[in-house]
Design a protein around this motif. Structure first.
Motif, mmCIF file in Angstrom:
data_model
loop_
_atom_site.group_PDB
_atom_site.id
_atom_site.type_symbol
_atom_site.label_atom_id
_atom_site.label_comp_id
_atom_site.label_asym_id
_atom_site.label_seq_id
_atom_site.Cartn_x
_atom_site.Cartn_y
_atom_site.Cartn_z
ATOM 1 N N UNK A 79 0.839 -1.201 0.000
ATOM 2 C CA UNK A 79 0.000 0.000 0.000
ATOM 3 C C UNK A 79 0.869 1.245 0.000
ATOM 4 N N UNK A 80 0.228 2.350 -0.349
ATOM 5 C CA UNK A 80 0.921 3.639 -0.430
ATOM 6 C C UNK A 80 0.108 4.682 0.326
ATOM 7 N N UNK A 81 0.745 5.753 0.748
ATOM 8 C CA UNK A 81 -0.006 6.823 1.428
ATOM 9 C C UNK A 81 -1.115 7.365 0.533
ATOM 10 N N UNK A 82 -2.206 7.731 1.147
ATOM 11 C CA UNK A 82 -3.335 8.248 0.385
ATOM 12 C C UNK A 82 -3.010 9.620 -0.199
ATOM 13 N N UNK A 83 -3.473 9.831 -1.431
ATOM 14 C CA UNK A 83 -3.281 11.127 -2.085
ATOM 15 C C UNK A 83 -4.622 11.823 -2.302
ATOM 16 N N UNK A 84 -5.663 11.327 -1.598
ATOM 17 C CA UNK A 84 -7.002 11.874 -1.772
ATOM 18 C C UNK A 84 -7.268 13.023 -0.824
ATOM 19 N N UNK A 85 -8.104 13.935 -1.263
ATOM 20 C CA UNK A 85 -8.649 14.977 -0.402
ATOM 21 C C UNK A 85 -10.057 15.264 -0.880
ATOM 22 N N UNK A 86 -10.963 15.445 0.066
ATOM 23 C CA UNK A 86 -12.327 15.750 -0.314
ATOM 24 C C UNK A 86 -13.328 15.231 0.694
ATOM 25 N N UNK B 226 -25.758 11.634 0.264
ATOM 26 C CA UNK B 226 -26.489 12.817 -0.198
ATOM 27 C C UNK B 226 -25.759 14.040 0.338
ATOM 28 N N UNK B 227 -25.184 14.825 -0.552
ATOM 29 C CA UNK B 227 -24.396 15.976 -0.121
ATOM 30 C C UNK B 227 -25.240 17.022 0.607
ATOM 31 N N UNK B 228 -26.573 16.930 0.477
ATOM 32 C CA UNK B 228 -27.437 17.852 1.200
ATOM 33 C C UNK B 228 -27.473 17.553 2.691
ATOM 34 N N UNK B 229 -27.025 16.368 3.068
ATOM 35 C CA UNK B 229 -26.972 15.992 4.476
ATOM 36 C C UNK B 229 -25.520 16.078 4.925
ATOM 37 N N UNK B 230 -25.213 17.118 5.636
ATOM 38 C CA UNK B 230 -23.829 17.358 6.017
ATOM 39 C C UNK B 230 -23.386 16.630 7.266
ATOM 40 N N UNK B 231 -24.247 15.805 7.844
ATOM 41 C CA UNK B 231 -23.910 15.138 9.104
ATOM 42 C C UNK B 231 -23.145 13.838 8.884
ATOM 43 N N UNK C 278 -22.445 -2.648 -1.353
ATOM 44 C CA UNK C 278 -21.691 -1.393 -1.175
ATOM 45 C C UNK C 278 -22.538 -0.127 -1.242
ATOM 46 N N UNK C 279 -21.943 0.940 -0.716
ATOM 47 C CA UNK C 279 -22.592 2.244 -0.650
ATOM 48 C C UNK C 279 -22.015 3.134 -1.745
ATOM 49 N N UNK C 280 -22.876 3.768 -2.503
ATOM 50 C CA UNK C 280 -22.417 4.690 -3.529
ATOM 51 C C UNK C 280 -22.412 6.113 -2.971
ATOM 52 N N UNK C 281 -21.228 6.727 -2.963
ATOM 53 C CA UNK C 281 -21.084 8.075 -2.422
ATOM 54 C C UNK C 281 -20.761 9.060 -3.520
ATOM 55 N N UNK C 282 -21.346 10.244 -3.411
ATOM 56 C CA UNK C 282 -21.021 11.300 -4.356
ATOM 57 C C UNK C 282 -20.078 12.305 -3.713
ATOM 58 N N UNK C 283 -19.242 12.907 -4.509
ATOM 59 C CA UNK C 283 -18.270 13.877 -3.967
ATOM 60 C C UNK C 283 -18.941 15.207 -3.759
ATOM 61 N N UNK C 284 -18.773 15.725 -2.527
ATOM 62 C CA UNK C 284 -19.424 16.977 -2.174
ATOM 63 C C UNK C 284 -18.484 18.168 -2.300
ATOM 64 N N UNK C 285 -17.203 17.945 -2.142
ATOM 65 C CA UNK C 285 -16.236 19.052 -2.286
ATOM 66 C C UNK C 285 -14.854 18.512 -2.603
#
Length: 344
Positions: free
Chosen positions: A212-219, A224-229, A337-344
């Motif tokens: 494995x390698x260090x993660x290069x992700x940010x976000x 549902x991006x409308x639910x910020x919790x 699995x859960x499908x997630x959308x990118x919010x930022x």
């Protein structure tokens, strides 16, 4: 007439003699049988309440056991024995040998309080342990200096009996009898595992671990991006995922496998609110930091496909938050699995 009478008397005498002979023979036979019966030692029920002295992990001020145990000493009657709770799985072995006292200040620690604490951890999970009794009969004990745990010693040519508790029959099975030079409490995990390897899961064959390698992700991702919790936030310094609504957040270790594939491991608790139900609360030291808790893949459309596994609870020997208790699965209508959308 007189002759007939004599014959009758003679017959009666003969019958009486035969009867006495038969009775005598029965008595001799009965005596002989009773002499052939060998006395059988009454097996000790090591779980009897009269022997229980409290669970321990500390053998003395300078020695710690790598598993829970209790011991009993009576130099005149039962002798000396200790009952050992040896975890079957490696993760639980590590919990007792490394994690239980990990944050303990031994200068101020009250070992007398260990009994209830240890009992609460093992009483509802006995099947996760091989329970042994290491037993030395009183005839092998040298108690000339007193019959205490500190003063008693073993004689030469001491013979110890090792029993295993049978969870199905609720009885103790004698496994072996062997010469012994050690006092009962000092038998450790390795002693039992090396002597009875068939009672423990065989170590997995060495599998080449994926690099494995260090993660290069940010976000930030969410169902549902409308639910910020309930979000999954990945940053340069910390990666936080909502485990249970807005009540429990955990820090996770994100490791990169390929350009689009990542694995997750539990790191620690970020926050956990007081109002969380007792059954849902997590104790950080109970959760394995080596087990993979989830994998996720970045799809071509930028969404994330999260394959959630759950937190491996070493104490309970099972997965926690493996289903709808995990917020993102619940928001995804129970699907994994859960499908997630990118919010930022």
């Amino acid at each position: 007439m007189e002759m007939q009478l004599n014959k009758i008397l003679y017959t009666i005498v003969i019958l009486l003699l035969l009867s006495c002979k038969g009775t005598a023979q029965e008595n001799i036979q009965s005596t002989s049988n009773s002499q052939n019966i060998k006395p059988v030692d009454k097996q000790i029920d090591f779980f009897s309440k009269k022997y229980f002295t409290g669970y321990n992990l500390a053998i003395d001020e300078s020695n710690l056991s790598d598993h829970p145990y209790f011991s009993y000493l009576d130099c005149k009657n039962e002798g000396y024995f200790s009952v050992h709770f040896i975890p079957k799985e490696n993760d639980l072995q590590l919990f007792w040998s490394e994690d239980y006292y990990k944050k303990t200040d031994f200068n101020t620690y009250d070992f007398e309080k260990d009994n209830k604490k240890i009992e609460s951890l093992i009483k509802n999970n006995l099947n996760a342990y091989n329970i042994f009794s290491y037993y030395v009969k009183n005839k092998y004990l040298d108690s000339n200096n007193g019959c205490t745990l500190e003063s008693v010693w073993l004689n030469k040519n001491t013979n110890a009996e090792i029993y295993l508790y049978n969870h199905k029959s609720n009885k103790w099975d004698l496994l072996k009898s062997e010469s012994s030079e050690i006092l009962p409490p000092y038998a450790d995990n390795k002693f039992f595992i090396s002597n009875f390897p068939n009672l423990f899961p065989k170590p997995n064959k060495i599998i080449k671990q994926e690099k494995t390698f260090p993660s290069d992700l940010e976000g930030e991702w969410a169902v549902n991006c409308g639910n910020g919790l309930t979000t999954f936030s990945i940053g340069k310094e910390e990666n936080i995922i909502s485990l249970y609504g807005n009540s429990i957040y955990i820090n996770v270790q994100v490791e990169k496998l390929t350009d689009r594939e990542y694995i997750l491991k539990f790191k620690n608790i970020a926050t956990q609110e007081n109002w969380v139900e007792e059954s849902l609360k997590i104790t950080e030291s109970d959760i394995s930091k080596d087990k993979i808790i989830g994998k996720f893949f970045i799809k071509k459309d930028g969404k994330v496909e999260l394959h959630w596994i759950g937190l491996y609870n070493m104490k309970k020997q099972k997965l926690d938050y493996a289903g709808k208790d995990f917020s993102l699965i619940r928001e995804n209508r129970g699907k994994n699995p859960v499908i997630l959308e990118k919010c930022s």
